[in-house]
Design an enzyme around this catalytic site. Sequence first.
Site, PDB file in Angstrom:
ATOM      1  N   HIS A 104       0.720  -1.107   0.150  1.00 44.21           N
ATOM      2  CA  HIS A 104       0.093  -0.062  -0.060  1.00 44.21           C
ATOM      3  C   HIS A 104       0.884   1.310  -0.074  1.00 44.21           C
ATOM      4  O   HIS A 104       2.008   1.212   0.461  1.00 44.21           O
ATOM      5  CB  HIS A 104      -0.998   0.183   1.236  1.00 44.21           C
ATOM      6  CG  HIS A 104      -0.174  -0.122   2.525  1.00 44.21           C
ATOM      7  ND1 HIS A 104       0.039  -1.551   3.080  1.00 44.21           N
ATOM      8  CD2 HIS A 104       0.041   0.872   3.586  1.00 44.21           C
ATOM      9  CE1 HIS A 104       0.566  -1.114   4.201  1.00 44.21           C
ATOM     10  NE2 HIS A 104       0.773  -0.032   4.334  1.00 44.21           N
ATOM     11  N   HIS A 106       0.626   5.174   1.380  1.00 44.20           N
ATOM     12  CA  HIS A 106      -0.234   6.422   2.015  1.00 44.20           C
ATOM     13  C   HIS A 106      -0.091   7.420   1.331  1.00 44.20           C
ATOM     14  O   HIS A 106       1.111   7.819   0.720  1.00 44.20           O
ATOM     15  CB  HIS A 106       0.589   6.592   3.187  1.00 44.20           C
ATOM     16  CG  HIS A 106       0.474   5.347   4.244  1.00 44.20           C
ATOM     17  ND1 HIS A 106      -0.316   5.393   5.413  1.00 44.20           N
ATOM     18  CD2 HIS A 106       1.251   4.223   4.430  1.00 44.20           C
ATOM     19  CE1 HIS A 106      -0.035   4.340   6.136  1.00 44.20           C
ATOM     20  NE2 HIS A 106       0.673   3.391   5.243  1.00 44.20           N
TER      21      HIS A 106
HETATM   22  P1  5GP Z   1       1.426   0.603   7.426  1.00 46.87           P
HETATM   23  O1  5GP Z   1       1.428  -1.158   7.398  1.00 46.87           O
HETATM   24  O2  5GP Z   1       2.090   1.057   6.390  1.00 46.87           O
HETATM   25  O3  5GP Z   1       2.181   0.730   8.921  1.00 46.87           O
HETATM   26  O4  5GP Z   1      -0.100   1.110   7.957  1.00 46.87           O
HETATM   27  C1  5GP Z   1      -1.246   0.534   7.535  1.00 46.87           C
HETATM   28  C2  5GP Z   1      -2.315   1.470   7.738  1.00 46.87           C
HETATM   29  O5  5GP Z   1      -3.504   0.841   7.612  1.00 46.87           O
HETATM   30  C3  5GP Z   1      -2.342   2.332   9.025  1.00 46.87           C
HETATM   31  O6  5GP Z   1      -2.198   3.757   8.743  1.00 46.87           O
HETATM   32  C4  5GP Z   1      -3.787   1.955   9.502  1.00 46.87           C
HETATM   33  O7  5GP Z   1      -4.426   2.908  10.358  1.00 46.87           O
HETATM   34  C5  5GP Z   1      -4.391   1.442   8.467  1.00 46.87           C
HETATM   35  N1  5GP Z   1      -5.462   0.452   8.635  1.00 46.87           N
HETATM   36  C6  5GP Z   1      -5.414  -0.729   9.339  1.00 46.87           C
HETATM   37  N2  5GP Z   1      -6.448  -1.256   9.494  1.00 46.87           N
HETATM   38  C7  5GP Z   1      -7.512  -0.742   8.814  1.00 46.87           C
HETATM   39  C8  5GP Z   1      -8.735  -0.826   8.302  1.00 46.87           C
HETATM   40  O8  5GP Z   1      -9.194  -1.811   8.768  1.00 46.87           O
HETATM   41  N3  5GP Z   1      -9.347  -0.081   7.674  1.00 46.87           N
HETATM   42  C9  5GP Z   1      -8.768   1.199   7.086  1.00 46.87           C
HETATM   43  N4  5GP Z   1      -9.527   2.177   6.209  1.00 46.87           N
HETATM   44  N5  5GP Z   1      -7.345   1.278   7.490  1.00 46.87           N
HETATM   45  C10 5GP Z   1      -6.809   0.355   8.139  1.00 46.87           C
END
Ligand code: 5GP
Length: 114
Positions: A104, A106
């Site tokens: 993903h 951001h």
């Molecule tokens: P990373 O893996 O880059 O650290 O971040 C994962 C991102 O996914 C986080 O910013 C978190 O807030 C978001 N996230 C985790 N679970 C969910 C979810 O169920 N729904 C949404 N919309 N975002 C999520």
Amino acid sequence: MQYDRSNIFYKIINKEVKSNIVLEGKHFLAFHDITPKAPVHILIIPKGCYVDYNNFVLNATDEEIVNFNKGISEIIKLMKLEEGGFRLISNSGKFGNQEVMHMHVHILGKSSEE
Ligand code: 5GP
């Protein structure tokens, strides 16, 4: 790392888990982050099963990669982020503090309308 289908983004793609969708393309889905860290905080994910950014670029088709990147530009336009500026972040692996093991990016920014 092997892709694990139990991750939350796989469920979001398959609409088993709800998300606040911003835009859907042939090869991507974009939705609002559940815990926003900026006035606009959108996650864009490929529909294909890729663990992280490098895994995506090395294994996805050119069509998937182009569609995904054009999707980022569409979101920047849609959310009016061009004027105020934005950041693109793709956390990968342990050093990158990646929490969800589905590739993903951001998109963090501030709309020029706010
Ligand atoms: P990373 O893996 O880059 O650290 O971040 C994962 C991102 O996914 C986080 O910013 C978190 O807030 C978001 N996230 C985790 N679970 C969910 C979810 O169920 N729904 C949404 N919309 N975002 C999520």
